[in-house]
Scaffold this motif. Structure first.
Motif, PDB file in Angstrom:
ATOM      1  N   GLY A 204       6.591 -11.025   6.045  1.00  0.00           N
ATOM      2  CA  GLY A 204       5.342 -11.734   6.272  1.00  0.00           C
ATOM      3  C   GLY A 204       4.170 -11.263   5.432  1.00  0.00           C
ATOM      4  N   VAL A 205       4.385 -10.296   4.552  1.00  0.00           N
ATOM      5  CA  VAL A 205       3.307  -9.764   3.710  1.00  0.00           C
ATOM      6  C   VAL A 205       3.546 -10.188   2.273  1.00  0.00           C
ATOM      7  N   ASN A 206       2.509 -10.698   1.612  1.00  0.00           N
ATOM      8  CA  ASN A 206       2.608 -11.053   0.200  1.00  0.00           C
ATOM      9  C   ASN A 206       2.606  -9.769  -0.628  1.00  0.00           C
ATOM     10  N   CYS A 207       3.702  -9.530  -1.315  1.00  0.00           N
ATOM     11  CA  CYS A 207       3.871  -8.257  -2.028  1.00  0.00           C
ATOM     12  C   CYS A 207       2.901  -8.108  -3.189  1.00  0.00           C
ATOM     13  N   LEU A 208       2.529  -9.218  -3.814  1.00  0.00           N
ATOM     14  CA  LEU A 208       1.567  -9.134  -4.911  1.00  0.00           C
ATOM     15  C   LEU A 208       0.191  -8.741  -4.398  1.00  0.00           C
ATOM     16  N   ASP A 209      -0.182  -9.261  -3.208  1.00  0.00           N
ATOM     17  CA  ASP A 209      -1.452  -8.864  -2.603  1.00  0.00           C
ATOM     18  C   ASP A 209      -1.435  -7.377  -2.274  1.00  0.00           C
ATOM     19  N   PHE A 210      -0.304  -6.907  -1.751  1.00  0.00           N
ATOM     20  CA  PHE A 210      -0.169  -5.484  -1.428  1.00  0.00           C
ATOM     21  C   PHE A 210      -0.315  -4.644  -2.696  1.00  0.00           C
ATOM     22  N   PHE A 211       0.316  -5.110  -3.762  1.00  0.00           N
ATOM     23  CA  PHE A 211       0.280  -4.400  -5.041  1.00  0.00           C
ATOM     24  C   PHE A 211      -1.161  -4.262  -5.542  1.00  0.00           C
ATOM     25  N   CYS A 212      -1.934  -5.343  -5.432  1.00  0.00           N
ATOM     26  CA  CYS A 212      -3.308  -5.344  -5.942  1.00  0.00           C
ATOM     27  C   CYS A 212      -4.258  -4.562  -5.046  1.00  0.00           C
ATOM     28  N   ASP A 213      -3.954  -4.507  -3.750  1.00  0.00           N
ATOM     29  CA  ASP A 213      -4.868  -3.873  -2.795  1.00  0.00           C
ATOM     30  C   ASP A 213      -4.675  -2.371  -2.669  1.00  0.00           C
ATOM     31  N   ASN A 221       4.926   7.433   0.043  1.00  0.00           N
ATOM     32  CA  ASN A 221       6.075   8.095   0.643  1.00  0.00           C
ATOM     33  C   ASN A 221       6.746   7.253   1.712  1.00  0.00           C
ATOM     34  N   ASN A 222       6.019   6.274   2.222  1.00  0.00           N
ATOM     35  CA  ASN A 222       6.563   5.416   3.260  1.00  0.00           C
ATOM     36  C   ASN A 222       7.545   4.427   2.648  1.00  0.00           C
ATOM     37  N   GLU A 223       8.764   4.336   3.215  1.00  0.00           N
ATOM     38  CA  GLU A 223       9.783   3.447   2.643  1.00  0.00           C
ATOM     39  C   GLU A 223       9.338   1.990   2.589  1.00  0.00           C
ATOM     40  N   LEU A 224       8.615   1.567   3.639  1.00  0.00           N
ATOM     41  CA  LEU A 224       8.171   0.178   3.677  1.00  0.00           C
ATOM     42  C   LEU A 224       7.176  -0.105   2.557  1.00  0.00           C
ATOM     43  N   ASP A 225       6.241   0.818   2.344  1.00  0.00           N
ATOM     44  CA  ASP A 225       5.284   0.648   1.251  1.00  0.00           C
ATOM     45  C   ASP A 225       5.993   0.617  -0.100  1.00  0.00           C
ATOM     46  N   LEU A 226       6.992   1.471  -0.252  1.00  0.00           N
ATOM     47  CA  LEU A 226       7.765   1.480  -1.495  1.00  0.00           C
ATOM     48  C   LEU A 226       8.498   0.152  -1.694  1.00  0.00           C
ATOM     49  N   MET A 227       9.008  -0.431  -0.593  1.00  0.00           N
ATOM     50  CA  MET A 227       9.694  -1.721  -0.688  1.00  0.00           C
ATOM     51  C   MET A 227       8.731  -2.819  -1.119  1.00  0.00           C
ATOM     52  N   TYR A 228       7.518  -2.808  -0.554  1.00  0.00           N
ATOM     53  CA  TYR A 228       6.518  -3.800  -0.952  1.00  0.00           C
ATOM     54  C   TYR A 228       6.216  -3.693  -2.446  1.00  0.00           C
ATOM     55  N   ARG A 229       6.008  -2.455  -2.896  1.00  0.00           N
ATOM     56  CA  ARG A 229       5.664  -2.279  -4.307  1.00  0.00           C
ATOM     57  C   ARG A 229       6.850  -2.603  -5.205  1.00  0.00           C
ATOM     58  N   ALA A 230       8.059  -2.212  -4.786  1.00  0.00           N
ATOM     59  CA  ALA A 230       9.247  -2.514  -5.587  1.00  0.00           C
ATOM     60  C   ALA A 230       9.428  -4.011  -5.746  1.00  0.00           C
ATOM     61  N   LYS A 231       9.205  -4.750  -4.665  1.00  0.00           N
ATOM     62  CA  LYS A 231       9.367  -6.200  -4.747  1.00  0.00           C
ATOM     63  C   LYS A 231       8.298  -6.814  -5.649  1.00  0.00           C
ATOM     64  N   ALA A 232       7.072  -6.268  -5.573  1.00  0.00           N
ATOM     65  CA  ALA A 232       6.015  -6.749  -6.469  1.00  0.00           C
ATOM     66  C   ALA A 232       6.407  -6.511  -7.918  1.00  0.00           C
ATOM     67  N   TYR A 233       6.989  -5.345  -8.200  1.00  0.00           N
ATOM     68  CA  TYR A 233       7.450  -5.066  -9.563  1.00  0.00           C
ATOM     69  C   TYR A 233       8.525  -6.067  -9.994  1.00  0.00           C
ATOM     70  N   LEU A 234       9.438  -6.394  -9.073  1.00  0.00           N
ATOM     71  CA  LEU A 234      10.476  -7.375  -9.396  1.00  0.00           C
ATOM     72  C   LEU A 234       9.863  -8.717  -9.756  1.00  0.00           C
ATOM     73  N   ILE A 235       8.892  -9.159  -8.952  1.00  0.00           N
ATOM     74  CA  ILE A 235       8.239 -10.446  -9.196  1.00  0.00           C
ATOM     75  C   ILE A 235       7.565 -10.455 -10.561  1.00  0.00           C
ATOM     76  N   MET A 236       6.969  -9.309 -10.933  1.00  0.00           N
ATOM     77  CA  MET A 236       6.280  -9.205 -12.225  1.00  0.00           C
ATOM     78  C   MET A 236       7.232  -8.864 -13.368  1.00  0.00           C
ATOM     79  N   LYS A 237       8.530  -8.777 -13.050  1.00  0.00           N
ATOM     80  CA  LYS A 237       9.575  -8.503 -14.039  1.00  0.00           C
ATOM     81  C   LYS A 237       9.434  -7.125 -14.672  1.00  0.00           C
TER      82      LYS A 237
END
Length: 337
Positions: A204-213, A221-237
């Motif tokens: 339910g969280v937009n990963c690109l918004d998380f990346f920018c914020d 260190n939090n796995e969930l935060d790392l997942m959000y950022r990893a997915k944002a990286y995937l979207i940005m290739k």
């Protein structure tokens, strides 16, 4: 794209073969005299060289109009000599030194040598070309489906030195093609490069918004935060950055199936097929109907020439998603192999 050919008209990403005469009657007379200007090849090279630092490169060419007796070639060239190319105006991509070309008759040419490779293509087809500098492989796609490895580049360092460019050729009166480098909002026919199967949201969280914020200078260190950022990286290739974060997640939670799925795809995109296969197989051992894992494992098996295993995964995928356009095309190609 740019060209010195008098036969080629370039309008943005589209290229039209004009021939020596533009009027229909004169064009027909030219065909009767010398069908399709077979001595006049129009060649075009990208204005900018391929950036080697990204590790891989992909582009597509849509065949707008091939014409019945036309010839088209799609490929790459290294350290092109524009004067020499203009001089040898009868040679298509792959038929001159330091060039590679997949022709519309299904043949692959590499520095003058040709062999059967993939299906023939014509009007309304889309041909993609993938080059991986780190894994030293090249493959083509046909209407969004992988045809298989076209060649493995030599381990000799000189094979990858110099400047590489996308390279297309037309020998087709009235022929027209359009090149897609994936810039802006343009998407590729080869869906693996679009990341549509990943989506922008996670829980339910937009990963690109998380990346920018978030301040990326801080260690997460939090796995969930790392997942959000990893997915944002995937979207940005940004696949290498995504791999780093996903690996950190899996070091803490080895059976995180979402992280394994995303890492499997990231490995696939950068050409590390053995690593990708290992991750995707772990996913499917726990989630047998994971469509992302089935899709990429099927293609890896095809690349590895394990056609029976590829066919099995495609059948499973089509049982879940019977109208999946990519799976149908991939199955047809595998069945014909």
């Amino acid at each position: 794209m740019e060209s010195s050919s008098k036969f080629l008209e370039i309008c943005g990403s589209r290229m039209n073969y004009k021939g020596e005469r533009e009027k229909a009657k004169e064009k027909e007379r030219e065909r009767e005299r010398e069908p399709n200007d077979y001595k006049s090849v129009a060649l075009a090279i990208a204005k900018d060289q391929i950036p080697l630092q990204n590790g891989f490169f992909y582009f597509e060419v849509e065949i707008i109009n091939k014409e019945d007796d036309g010839i088209i070639g799609v490929g790459l060239c290294r350290n092109p000599d524009l004067k020499e190319i203009t001089k040898n105006s009868y040679l298509m991509p792959g038929q001159d030194k330091n060039s590679w070309g997949y022709h519309d008759d299904g043949y692959l040419f590499i520095s003058k040598n040709g062999r059967p490779y993939g299906p023939p293509y014509a009007t309304n087809d889309t041909i993609g070309c993938y080059l991986n500098f780190e894994e030293r492989i090249m493959f083509y796609t046909y209407n969004g489906a992988n045809i298989g490895i076209a060649c493995n580049l030599s381990k000799a360092s000189e094979d990858l030195e110099g400047k590489w460019y996308p390279y297309v050729g037309l020998r087709s009166q009235g022929g027209s093609i359009e090149v897609n480098f994936g810039t802006g909002d343009r998407k590729f026919k080869y869906s693996a490069m679009n990341n549509d199967d990943i989506g922008e949201e996670l829980y339910g969280v937009n990963c690109l918004d998380f990346f920018c914020d978030n301040n990326l200078d801080n260690q997460l260190n939090n796995e969930l935060d790392l997942m959000y950022r990893a997915k944002a990286y995937l979207i940005m290739k940004l696949y290498k950055e995504a791999l780093e974060d996903l690996t950190k997640v899996l070091e803490k939670e080895q059976n995180n199936l979402l992280a394994l799925t995303y890492r499997g795809k990231a490995y696939f995109i950068i050409g590390k097929y053995k690593e990708s296969l290992e991750d995707l197989t772990k996913v499917l051992n726990n989630e047998s109907e994971n469509t992302i894992a089935l899709r990429y494992r099927a293609e890896i098996y095809q690349i590895m020439k394990k056609y029976y295993e590829s066919s099995n995964d495609l059948k499973k995928l089509l049982k879940i998603r019977p109208y999946d356009e990519w799976a149908i095309k991939a199955r047809d190609l595998v069945d014909k192999t």
